[in-house]
Design a protein around this motif. Structure first.
Motif, PDB file in Angstrom:
ATOM      1  N   GLU A 155       6.736   5.701  21.937  1.00  0.00           N
ATOM      2  CA  GLU A 155       6.274   4.687  22.881  1.00  0.00           C
ATOM      3  C   GLU A 155       5.973   3.357  22.191  1.00  0.00           C
ATOM      4  O   GLU A 155       5.649   2.378  22.873  1.00  0.00           O
ATOM      5  N   TRP A 156       6.087   3.287  20.875  1.00  0.00           N
ATOM      6  CA  TRP A 156       5.536   2.150  20.141  1.00  0.00           C
ATOM      7  C   TRP A 156       6.593   1.230  19.546  1.00  0.00           C
ATOM      8  O   TRP A 156       7.776   1.529  19.491  1.00  0.00           O
ATOM      9  N   PHE A 157       6.107   0.120  19.040  1.00  0.00           N
ATOM     10  CA  PHE A 157       6.838  -1.058  18.611  1.00  0.00           C
ATOM     11  C   PHE A 157       8.023  -0.767  17.686  1.00  0.00           C
ATOM     12  O   PHE A 157       9.182  -1.068  18.016  1.00  0.00           O
ATOM     13  N   TRP A 158       7.791  -0.204  16.502  1.00  0.00           N
ATOM     14  CA  TRP A 158       8.851  -0.061  15.502  1.00  0.00           C
ATOM     15  C   TRP A 158       9.927   0.924  15.923  1.00  0.00           C
ATOM     16  O   TRP A 158      11.113   0.708  15.666  1.00  0.00           O
ATOM     17  N   ALA A 159       9.525   2.015  16.575  1.00  0.00           N
ATOM     18  CA  ALA A 159      10.519   2.993  17.037  1.00  0.00           C
ATOM     19  C   ALA A 159      11.440   2.354  18.071  1.00  0.00           C
ATOM     20  O   ALA A 159      12.671   2.548  18.041  1.00  0.00           O
ATOM     21  N   LYS A 160      10.876   1.581  18.984  1.00  0.00           N
ATOM     22  CA  LYS A 160      11.678   0.942  20.028  1.00  0.00           C
ATOM     23  C   LYS A 160      12.601  -0.124  19.443  1.00  0.00           C
ATOM     24  O   LYS A 160      13.772  -0.232  19.838  1.00  0.00           O
TER      25      LYS A 160
END
Length: 547
Positions: A155-160
């Motif tokens: 759900e978070w910044f770097w993964a997306k």
């Protein structure tokens, strides 16, 4: 105090709401709501693959419409005395932007490309990238996940960001930087044209992007580029400094002053996530878990820095200095599906109304609105038995404790006597058991939960759910009077950013509306729920091993 007014803007999953409040006492003068038309039509979304995107035009149009309408309703006197605007948003909901900070979906060549839109908080297309981050961090002496509970989420910044860069070559070529929704709104209102000048809030940066003062900011390029060469040099296009939400981002630009009919001297505050500002709107106290209950839950707790010391709570969504109240540690947890669980079941039950029966649309919608209240009434009257249907609340994966968005829900104990009321009862109990697992994690890790506060639509409109919550927790849960705690919290931060109050705690004290309901545990039911909770934990452990 001079009669002054502030505006709080709350960007939710389905709509945006703006409220005009009197700064002296928090009185709501006017409000307006705008439902996102492109989101309603499913633009960019594919629920089957957990892809949920939102178009920046929905946000921009909603921002303008709701502020103009609420200011118009507030009247001429209030309009001329509006001092500041602050906004909260869902998160992590970032978007790929060009060097000017313009979301790529606002460019003609990308307007219909889902990967150019905001990647909504509930989008779980980046599970592979999150897993890669969790494995990669083990190779480093520094634990870059230490302040986000030790587990990185899809759900978070770097993964997306990494998912978009890997998946879409055109986006990869055009993406200069990556910006959270809550940081983009102040940038938009202040007329930002250079992404390097965009002020990032510590709330989004610390909880979702791995920013920490201890690391000197974001994780170093050596960590990110060795995760994937596509991230090489990306931190140079992001940020080093962050700001708390009590600080100003600037003042209204000439364009937005004209759009909104407000003066260019109106202060625009730093943005933050909805639950964080909502906790402030709900008058959060140290060690009281503020549960913002909507489509999902976000559970916020604040603790003095000198008391929490070196404690790091494993498996939550982060603990960040100043992310809720400047000067305190803000700790975040939550459930990926809460109200969404009830809405899913409502839509299942309503399927014939939408697809078979020949009711007109308005009639069907009125009947559908009655489903959950009627199921709640019937479920509350059911006896409690050890063999009742049992549900696990992971319809959208598990946010906390221990993020795992690949997990699935289940309902057991079904038989030919299982009717909608019994299944709904199991779903409500399952969501409350999931909430208890979060409280247990805080307590077990040395951060005591001494009180519960319910905020948001579910808290105010679902007494059955709140009573089950109190029984399961074996703790009272008080319900905040305001139905718009997120927007109110944003307004409190606006008042602080404008200098009306020197500290947000003083804005909370002056503008807070207090509590008007409390649900106390029924002692005749608490032991039953204690035993059922142990079954929930056992079933959850079994299900976890299947994925």
């Amino acid at each position: 105090m001079i009669d002054e007014f502030v505006i709080g803007v709350d960007f939710g999953t389905d709509s945006v709401r703006s409220v005009v409040l009197r700064a002296s006492n928090g009185e709501e003068i006017a409000s307006s709501v705008f439902h996102y038309p492109r989101w309603r039509d499913g633009l960019g979304c594919n629920p089957g693959s957990n892809q949920f995107r939102q178009h920046p035009l929905d946000y921009r149009e909603g921002l303008e419409f709701t502020i103009k309408q609420s200011v118009l309703s507030a009247g001429h006197v209030a309009k001329n005395k509006i001092r500041a605007i602050s906004a909260d948003t869902t998160g992590s909901s970032p978007v790929a932007v060009d060097r000017t900070g313009t979301p790529l979906a606002l460019l003609p060549q990308f307007t219909a490309n889902p990967d150019a839109m905001f990647v909504l908080w509930k989008d779980h297309t980046a599970v592979t990238e999150a897993a890669a981050i969790n494995e990669h961090v083990k190779k480093f002496e520094v634990n870059y996940l230490k302040y986000v509970g030790g587990i990185y989420s899809s759900e978070w910044f770097w993964a997306k960001l990494l998912h978009l860069l890997r998946k879409d070559e055109a986006i990869r070529a055009a993406c200069y930087s990556f910006v959270e929704h809550c940081d983009w709104i102040p940038f938009l209102l202040t007329g930002g044209a250079d992404v390097h000048q965009l002020k990032r809030g510590v709330c989004s940066a610390g909880h979702k992007a791995l920013w920490a003062a201890e690391f000197g900011g974001l994780p170093p390029d050596s960590f990110l580029s060795s995760l994937d060469p596509l991230l090489h040099g990306f931190t140079n296009r992001l940020f080093k400094n962050t700001f708390t939400a009590d600080q100003p981002a600037g003042t209204l630009s000439k364009e937005w002053s004209a759009r909104l009919g407000l003066g260019e001297n109106v202060v625009v505050g730093i943005g933050a996530f909805d639950a964080h500002m909502g906790a402030v709107g709900g008058q959060i106290e140290p060690y009281h878990l503020s549960k913002v209950m909507g489509t999902s839950t976000c559970d916020m707790l604040v603790a003095p820095k000198d008391e929490i010391g070196n404690i790091l709570v494993r498996g939550i969504c982060g603990q960040v200095d100043g992310s809720v109240i400047p000067g305190m540690i803000g700790l975040e947890a939550g459930q990926s599906a809460f109200g969404d669980t009830y809405a899913w079941f409502r839509d299942m039950v309503a399927w014939p109304l939408k697809n078979i029966l020949n009711h007109d649309k308005n009639s069907s919608e009125e009947m559908i609105k009655k489903i959950i209240p009627e199921l709640s009434r019937l479920a509350a009257a059911l006896p409690l038995n050890e063999s009742d249907e049992l549900s696990i609340d992971w319809l959208n994966g598990r946010r906390t404790p221990d993020a795992n968005q690949e997990l699935k829900s289940t309902i057991t104990g079904l038989n030919l006597a299982s009717d909608p009321a019994k299944i709904f009862k199991a779903l409500v109990e399952g969501t409350c058991f999931g909430a208890k697992a979060i409280v247990d994690r805080f307590n077990d890790q040395g951060v005591p939960v001494r009180g519960l506060t319910g905020l948001g639509g579910v808290a105010r409109k679902s007494p059955y759910v709140m009573q089950v919550m109190a029984d399961v927790m074996n703790m009272p849960i008080r319900i905040h009077k305001s139905e718009q705690t997120c927007a109110v919290g944003a307004a409190m931060f606006a008042a602080t950013a404008a200098g009306i109050y020197p500290r947000v705690e003083e804005a909370m004290a002056a503008m807070g509306q207090g509590f008007d309901m409390e649900f106390k545990p029924d002692t005749s039911r608490t032991d039953h729920y204690r035993r059922r909770y142990l079954k929930y934990i056992s079933l959850g452990n079994f299900i976890s091993r299947q994925f």
